[in-house]
Design an enzyme around this catalytic site. Structure first.
Site, PDB file in Angstrom:
ATOM      1  N   HIS A  52      43.155  -4.410 -34.304  1.00  0.00           N
ATOM      2  CA  HIS A  52      44.128  -3.500 -33.696  1.00  0.00           C
ATOM      3  C   HIS A  52      43.614  -2.064 -33.749  1.00  0.00           C
ATOM      4  CE1 HIS A  52      47.917  -1.542 -32.786  1.00  0.00           C
ATOM      5  NE2 HIS A  52      48.443  -2.728 -32.513  1.00  0.00           N
ATOM      6  N   GLY A 112      48.940  20.430 -38.953  1.00  0.00           N
ATOM      7  CA  GLY A 112      47.849  20.195 -39.891  1.00  0.00           C
ATOM      8  C   GLY A 112      46.492  20.594 -39.347  1.00  0.00           C
ATOM      9  N   LYS A 170      40.952  18.515 -38.321  1.00  0.00           N
ATOM     10  CA  LYS A 170      39.898  17.792 -39.038  1.00  0.00           C
ATOM     11  C   LYS A 170      40.578  16.586 -39.690  1.00  0.00           C
ATOM     12  CE  LYS A 170      36.439  18.760 -42.641  1.00  0.00           C
ATOM     13  NZ  LYS A 170      35.376  18.032 -41.950  1.00  0.00           N
ATOM     14  N   HIS A 174      41.621  13.694 -42.187  1.00  0.00           N
ATOM     15  CA  HIS A 174      41.668  13.504 -43.640  1.00  0.00           C
ATOM     16  C   HIS A 174      40.486  12.592 -43.987  1.00  0.00           C
ATOM     17  CE1 HIS A 174      42.946  11.750 -47.468  1.00  0.00           C
ATOM     18  NE2 HIS A 174      43.789  12.764 -47.610  1.00  0.00           N
ATOM     19  N   PRO A 175      39.721  12.893 -45.036  1.00  0.00           N
ATOM     20  CA  PRO A 175      38.475  12.146 -45.308  1.00  0.00           C
ATOM     21  C   PRO A 175      38.654  10.636 -45.432  1.00  0.00           C
ATOM     22  CG  PRO A 175      39.131  13.544 -47.181  1.00  0.00           C
ATOM     23  CD  PRO A 175      39.941  13.972 -46.013  1.00  0.00           C
ATOM     24  N   THR A 176      39.814  10.159 -45.909  1.00  0.00           N
ATOM     25  CA  THR A 176      40.015   8.704 -46.019  1.00  0.00           C
ATOM     26  C   THR A 176      41.212   8.219 -45.207  1.00  0.00           C
ATOM     27  OG1 THR A 176      41.351   9.040 -48.019  1.00  0.00           O
ATOM     28  CG2 THR A 176      39.013   8.548 -48.332  1.00  0.00           C
ATOM     29  N   ALA A 177      42.225   9.071 -45.054  1.00  0.00           N
ATOM     30  CA  ALA A 177      43.474   8.619 -44.417  1.00  0.00           C
ATOM     31  C   ALA A 177      43.519   8.918 -42.919  1.00  0.00           C
ATOM     32  CB  ALA A 177      44.680   9.239 -45.111  1.00  0.00           C
ATOM     33  N   GLY A 178      42.522   9.610 -42.377  1.00  0.00           N
ATOM     34  CA  GLY A 178      42.461   9.841 -40.946  1.00  0.00           C
ATOM     35  C   GLY A 178      43.565  10.744 -40.426  1.00  0.00           C
TER      36      GLY A 178
END
Lengths: 299, 299
Positions: free
Chosen positions: A82, A164, A167, A169-173
């Site tokens: 998905h 926000g 860019k 979020h490094p892990t949460a997108g």
């Protein structure tokens, strides 16, 4: 409970039951929220959670779940069929009872802003909450998924988030938050095995080929019963009520000399949509939902 | 709340607000009971209280109210236009949701027995709870009222109560307890000012002159709108649903070339009765009340 909002957040984890349980646990721990369903799909690697409550309680619990998901899910390691752009991929708010769409849009903006400011996750507003045409459709926002959005969000002004940082979020997108009407899955069965008739009726009834505004429709065969079906999605029952879709299918079926043998509502439906059916067929004057005995128990 | 019983006790006090408040206070103090309405009539000198809840909670609260009424109301000093035999005159239990009529009959017997044994008030069982033909109709049990029943209960074997002493309580009289289906007040408006047509249709539709089993009907004029109305009481919507009564009125109106201009439901109606309307007109297959989103909040 008098004012009811439904919320159906989608999380990018459909295999690890412990992770799913911990996210859902955040929703359940808020007082006044009623969990209806958790549907996890391993192939999609995604879970769809459905719950109800007063607007404030729903906003609080979906924020807590989003926070938990941002701690437990790493999009860089996520694979699934998905499309997705975030740990908490999408959060729709749906007005169910004594709440307007405008209030759900406000709720979406409030929650979106909080996710952006407290969790540092970029947020896009979609559907009724969208602030620009390119963000109305979820599919447009998710184009290229997490992997492509990583660059696009920083370079393409059309892909700048509503709240926000520009860019990921490094892990949460990133997360998409919005408001929409409830979907009603409504199928009408025809007393024929001629699939062409179901397809022709579906084409006449659906919006995309000139039919009713809030109807998507397809023709299907139900082989074991030897009949065919017009399968519909009603995307806004306040504008295009169930009865209108039903009558149009019936009217078209008449042209082919085919009877309606039955219909079915798949899954959940708001009480307002059912009351509307009685309103139309009984020509009810001034009927109020509060006259239904059971509604008094929510007060 | 999943299993819902409605209870509509009638108390023989319609003037003294303090007494009414103290009786109603007994109902309100039971957890899980929802008070819907208190209607006091000074001329009748009577109050009708409507409340909902789980069977056990409803049984407890109506017992407490009956006890309080027996302490505060003296039938020897009571005058009012409405016939009555007791301080708590009648207690009907009505199955609303996920409760059968048989369960309401059992509830009536349990509460009746408790009133008789703990309060020493003779109790008659009526309607669906009746144990003999002469007690089916409330009017038959109340014949001659408190004043005549005082002697009859001691001498006439047909007037022996189902529970408790064959002697009226010195101040609280006797109480009638039973179970019945909810009443639905349903009116259909006709596009004519000819009252004879409304009367003829009412006659055809109602049970007493050969019509539908659970329908009482009369024809009325609504002068300010220049139309007439078939005014119905549906005494058992499970046997004779709203849609059947509506269709029969419509069919008869057709014979006179008169259109149905509208209809109205007066007061409260169970959700099952409204779902049934959608079932019939949409030919719904396998629709379950639990598919209505809001019902999930009662679980």
């Amino acid at each position: 409970m008098d004012r009811i909002v439904e919320c159906i957040p989608n999380f990018s984890e459909g295999k690890n039951q412990e992770v799913i349980d911990r996210i859902v646990g955040e929703i359940k721990k808020v007082r006044g929220v009623k969990l209806l369903d958790v549907e996890s799909d391993a192939d999609h690697n995604r879970s769809v959670v459905t719950f109800l409550g007063e607007p404030e309680a729903v906003a609080e619990s979906v924020f807590l779940a989003t926070k938990k998901a941002s701690e437990l899910i790493d999009l860089n390691k996520h694979k699934g069929e998905h499309p997705r752009i975030g740990a908490t991929d999408v959060i729709p708010f749906v007005p169910i009872s004594n709440v307007t769409m405008e209030e759900c849009v406000e709720l979406a903006k409030k929650v979106g802003e909080r996710i952006a400011s407290e969790l540092k996750i970029p947020v896009y507003l979609y559907e009724a909450a969208a602030t620009r045409p390119e963000c109305i459709n979820l599919a447009d926002i998710r184009k290229g998924e997490y992997e492509d959005l990583r660059k696009d969000i920083e370079t393409d002004p059309h892909r700048k988030p509503d709240f926000g940082p520009s860019k990921l979020h490094p892990t949460a997108g990133a997360t998409v938050v919005g408001a929409r009407e409830p979907l009603i899955a409504f199928n009408v069965n025809l007393g024929t095995d001629d699939i062409e008739i179901a397809k022709k009726i579906a084409k006449t009834v659906r919006f995309s080929s000139g039919g009713l505004k809030c109807v998507k429709a397809k023709g299907f065969e139900i082989k074991k019963r030897g009949i065919v079906q017009v399968s519909m999605n009603l995307t806004n029952y306040r504008e295009t009520p169930i009865s209108k879709a039903f009558e149009m299918v019936k009217c078209e079926a008449d042209r082919y000399g085919v009877p309606i043998t039955g219909s079915e509502i798949i899954g959940l439906v708001p009480l307002d949509a059912m009351v509307d059916v009685a309103d139309v067929y009984l020509k009810l004057e001034n009927f109020k939902k509060g006259q239904i005995l059971e509604t008094r128990l929510w007060e």
